[in-house]
Design a protein around this motif. Structure first.
Motif, PDB file in Angstrom:
ATOM      1  N   UNK A 105      50.919  -6.788 -12.952  1.00  0.00           N
ATOM      2  CA  UNK A 105      49.988  -7.277 -11.296  1.00  0.00           C
ATOM      3  C   UNK A 105      49.016  -5.949 -11.354  1.00  0.00           C
ATOM      4  N   UNK A 106      48.227  -6.716 -10.879  1.00  0.00           N
ATOM      5  CA  UNK A 106      47.072  -5.942  -9.820  1.00  0.00           C
ATOM      6  C   UNK A 106      47.997  -4.707  -8.711  1.00  0.00           C
ATOM      7  N   UNK A 107      46.840  -3.952  -8.474  1.00  0.00           N
ATOM      8  CA  UNK A 107      46.739  -2.547  -7.627  1.00  0.00           C
ATOM      9  C   UNK A 107      46.024  -2.604  -6.332  1.00  0.00           C
ATOM     10  N   UNK A 108      46.333  -2.815  -4.968  1.00  0.00           N
ATOM     11  CA  UNK A 108      44.858  -2.740  -5.013  1.00  0.00           C
ATOM     12  C   UNK A 108      44.543  -1.320  -3.818  1.00  0.00           C
ATOM     13  N   UNK A 109      43.140  -1.013  -4.128  1.00  0.00           N
ATOM     14  CA  UNK A 109      42.841   0.929  -3.981  1.00  0.00           C
ATOM     15  C   UNK A 109      42.468   0.501  -2.544  1.00  0.00           C
ATOM     16  N   UNK A 110      42.113   1.701  -1.547  1.00  0.00           N
ATOM     17  CA  UNK A 110      41.305   1.446  -1.138  1.00  0.00           C
ATOM     18  C   UNK A 110      40.613   3.012  -0.333  1.00  0.00           C
ATOM     19  N   UNK A 111      39.375   3.514  -0.146  1.00  0.00           N
ATOM     20  CA  UNK A 111      39.012   4.541   0.676  1.00  0.00           C
ATOM     21  C   UNK A 111      37.727   4.953   1.823  1.00  0.00           C
ATOM     22  N   UNK A 112      37.858   5.388   2.180  1.00  0.00           N
ATOM     23  CA  UNK A 112      36.259   6.158   3.260  1.00  0.00           C
ATOM     24  C   UNK A 112      35.669   6.708   2.507  1.00  0.00           C
ATOM     25  N   UNK A 113      34.199   6.589   2.545  1.00  0.00           N
ATOM     26  CA  UNK A 113      33.180   7.390   2.253  1.00  0.00           C
ATOM     27  C   UNK A 113      31.731   7.154   2.663  1.00  0.00           C
ATOM     28  N   UNK A 114      31.020   7.947   2.259  1.00  0.00           N
ATOM     29  CA  UNK A 114      29.767   7.813   2.556  1.00  0.00           C
ATOM     30  C   UNK A 114      28.359   7.111   1.718  1.00  0.00           C
ATOM     31  N   UNK A 115      27.646   6.148   2.204  1.00  0.00           N
ATOM     32  CA  UNK A 115      26.392   6.561   1.372  1.00  0.00           C
ATOM     33  C   UNK A 115      24.998   6.596   1.639  1.00  0.00           C
ATOM     34  N   UNK A 116      24.640   7.878   0.438  1.00  0.00           N
ATOM     35  CA  UNK A 116      23.033   8.206   1.243  1.00  0.00           C
ATOM     36  C   UNK A 116      22.125   7.800   0.965  1.00  0.00           C
ATOM     37  N   UNK A 117      20.636   7.969   1.044  1.00  0.00           N
ATOM     38  CA  UNK A 117      19.913   8.300   0.038  1.00  0.00           C
ATOM     39  C   UNK A 117      18.795   6.469   0.935  1.00  0.00           C
ATOM     40  N   UNK A 118      19.442   6.039   1.889  1.00  0.00           N
ATOM     41  CA  UNK A 118      18.894   4.584   2.709  1.00  0.00           C
ATOM     42  C   UNK A 118      18.001   4.676   3.212  1.00  0.00           C
ATOM     43  N   UNK A 119      17.074   3.721   3.180  1.00  0.00           N
ATOM     44  CA  UNK A 119      15.402   3.817   3.667  1.00  0.00           C
ATOM     45  C   UNK A 119      15.756   3.413   4.842  1.00  0.00           C
ATOM     46  N   UNK A 120      16.237   4.661   6.008  1.00  0.00           N
ATOM     47  CA  UNK A 120      14.993   4.072   7.702  1.00  0.00           C
ATOM     48  C   UNK A 120      16.865   3.068   7.968  1.00  0.00           C
ATOM     49  N   UNK A 121      17.775   2.611   7.197  1.00  0.00           N
ATOM     50  CA  UNK A 121      18.581   1.508   7.094  1.00  0.00           C
ATOM     51  C   UNK A 121      20.250   1.946   8.017  1.00  0.00           C
ATOM     52  N   UNK A 122      20.413   3.410   7.997  1.00  0.00           N
ATOM     53  CA  UNK A 122      21.807   4.336   8.031  1.00  0.00           C
ATOM     54  C   UNK A 122      22.825   4.068   9.539  1.00  0.00           C
ATOM     55  N   UNK A 123      24.022   3.876   9.532  1.00  0.00           N
ATOM     56  CA  UNK A 123      24.570   4.109  11.434  1.00  0.00           C
ATOM     57  C   UNK A 123      23.107   5.135  12.101  1.00  0.00           C
ATOM     58  N   UNK A 124      23.344   4.134  13.269  1.00  0.00           N
ATOM     59  CA  UNK A 124      22.823   5.222  14.285  1.00  0.00           C
ATOM     60  C   UNK A 124      23.610   5.961  14.924  1.00  0.00           C
ATOM     61  N   UNK A 125      23.547   7.533  14.753  1.00  0.00           N
ATOM     62  CA  UNK A 125      24.560   8.312  14.817  1.00  0.00           C
ATOM     63  C   UNK A 125      24.867   8.214  16.631  1.00  0.00           C
ATOM     64  N   UNK A 126      24.939   8.113  17.331  1.00  0.00           N
ATOM     65  CA  UNK A 126      24.815   7.915  18.350  1.00  0.00           C
ATOM     66  C   UNK A 126      25.220   7.248  19.067  1.00  0.00           C
ATOM     67  N   UNK A 127      25.837   6.097  18.068  1.00  0.00           N
ATOM     68  CA  UNK A 127      26.912   5.224  18.224  1.00  0.00           C
ATOM     69  C   UNK A 127      28.626   5.270  17.132  1.00  0.00           C
ATOM     70  N   UNK A 128      27.977   5.882  16.199  1.00  0.00           N
ATOM     71  CA  UNK A 128      29.000   6.041  15.418  1.00  0.00           C
ATOM     72  C   UNK A 128      28.658   7.689  15.243  1.00  0.00           C
ATOM     73  N   UNK A 129      29.787   8.117  15.985  1.00  0.00           N
ATOM     74  CA  UNK A 129      29.772   9.875  15.743  1.00  0.00           C
ATOM     75  C   UNK A 129      31.206   9.976  14.728  1.00  0.00           C
ATOM     76  N   UNK A 130      31.898   9.160  13.885  1.00  0.00           N
ATOM     77  CA  UNK A 130      32.923   9.200  12.615  1.00  0.00           C
ATOM     78  C   UNK A 130      31.564   9.692  11.694  1.00  0.00           C
ATOM     79  N   UNK A 131      30.209   8.384  11.634  1.00  0.00           N
ATOM     80  CA  UNK A 131      29.779   9.521  10.577  1.00  0.00           C
ATOM     81  C   UNK A 131      28.990  10.944  10.338  1.00  0.00           C
ATOM     82  N   UNK A 132      28.787  11.495  11.673  1.00  0.00           N
ATOM     83  CA  UNK A 132      28.553  12.552  11.882  1.00  0.00           C
ATOM     84  C   UNK A 132      29.240  13.296  11.479  1.00  0.00           C
TER      85      UNK A 132
END
Length: 384
Positions: free
Chosen positions: A53-80
């Motif tokens: 059988x297969x096993x599920x994996x998960x993780x939390x990460x960051x994506x960088x290099x976006x062209x101004x389309x990233x998170x709004x830091x005032x509304x997503x404090x976990x990104x900061x």
């Protein structure tokens, strides 16, 4: 004109040639012809080996290099907070109280499936999905992200450039989006760091698990295996077949490889109608039948609105203009004729009968439910 005659040879069957033998030959030929056209499935297509059988994996990460389309830091404090922690691990210390205004970073969840028997160093695909308020992940790069299993152990490390199958543009308040921009994949984007032990069977037995419960299919699988290895397989229930396999690993692997490629005659599935009430989609298999019934269908439209009336005072009086609001309800129903739907055991005839009603897909959902309640629809009705 010259006429040429060819000699004609006469073939005489022996007098002792029995007719019973001739009929047997004909029956064998017909059996071969019909068996060659019968539909068969491999065991690997309808079943799996217990423990594989297969096993599920998960993780939390960051994506960088976006062209101004990233998170709004005032509304997503976990990104900061994630950026500060990452920079601290890389030796960069930010002054206390720094107000980061990030536009090119997005917080994401990374998921993957760890196949059975995968070894450290091999690569697997990962899926990256936004969990903040980013507008797009197109063109981003996933930073090194550990992927954990249900036991909290790290089994793979993901990193790479995202492939997002969409496009979007906006200007002057207008916005156009094609497909989905907040999720993407990285083919081979994770490197396996830890293997999951998988045991094939316990002791001398291996369990072949059917993907769908069917007692007849379980019986046929056991019979197909017994033809290759006599008296080695027995059906335990409608989903499991126990097989005696060699105890030595190389011999067991070869034995299971032969079993997976055995062909089993496909059984006719049970009659089922799948209805998606949200989209109005209706899917039915070839086993669906109808009994004779009468159906009356008419569209009912109910319109609820308000009407505003203005009352003017009489000339020469001291009255004031008064506005009053009243409700209006309008009910319209189109005439629905009673249609007879005759019994049929052919799927094509069932489709023609349902189309003859003239109902829309969303109305067809209600009609099928009523047919099932009346006993005219000989199928299992499943609403998803």
């Amino acid at each position: 004109m010259f006429e040429r005659r060819f000699p004609v040879r006469k073939v005489h069957l022996p007098v002792h040639f029995p007719m019973r033998t001739l009929w047997r030959v004909i029956i064998v030929i017909l059996a071969v012809l019909f068996s060659s056209s019968a539909y068969a499935e491999r065991i690997k297509d309808i079943a799996t080996i217990g423990g594989v059988r297969d096993n599920q994996l998960a993780g939390y990460g960051l994506v960088t290099g976006l062209d101004g389309s990233g998170d709004q830091t005032t509304q997503t404090p976990f990104t900061v907070q994630s950026i500060i922690n990452m920079l601290g691990n890389l030796g960069v210390t930010l002054p206390p109280g720094s107000n980061l205004q990030l536009k090119n970073v997005a917080a994401v969840m990374v998921t993957a499936e760890l196949p059975a028997y995968v070894r450290p160093g091999q690569r697997i695909d990962v899926t990256v999905s936004s969990i903040g308020n980013a507008k797009s992940l197109k063109g981003g790069t996933l930073i090194m992200t550990p992927l954990k299993g249900i036991d909290g152990q790290v089994y793979a490390i993901a990193q790479g450039n995202l492939a997002v199958g969409g496009a979007g543009a906006q200007t002057g308040g207008a916005q156009q989006t094609i497909n989905h921009l907040l999720a993407g994949r990285i083919p081979g984007g994770a490197t396996v760091e830890r293997a999951v032990p998988a045991m094939v069977g316990e002791g001398a037995n291996v369990i072949v698990e059917l993907k769908a419960t069917d007692f007849d299919t379980a019986r046929r699988v056991a019979e197909a295996i017994n033809k290759v290895a006599p008296d080695s397989a027995q059906a335990l229930d409608g989903r499991s077949v126990q097989v005696q396999a060699p105890t030595e690993i190389p011999e067991r692997v070869a034995f299971l490889g032969r079993i997976e490629n055995l062909e089993v005659a496909a059984t006719r599935p049970g009659a089922r109608v799948i209805v998606n009430a949200r989209t109005g989609s209706v899917v039915m298999n070839r086993s669906v039948t109808l009994d004779t019934c009468a159906v009356a269908h008419g569209s009912l439209t109910v319109t609820v609105g308000t009407r505003t009336d203005v009352n003017q005072p009489a000339p020469g009086t001291l009255g004031a203009t008064v506005a009053s609001t009243s409700g209006e309800v309008d009910i319209e129903q189109e005439g629905g004729t009673v249609r007879e739907i005759r019994s049929s055991a052919n799927l094509a005839d069932v489709i023609k009968a349902l189309n003859a009603i003239g109902a829309k897909p969303l109305d067809l959902v209600s009609i099928l439910q009523a047919m099932k309640a009346s006993g005219a629809l000989r199928a299992e009705l499943e609403i998803i």
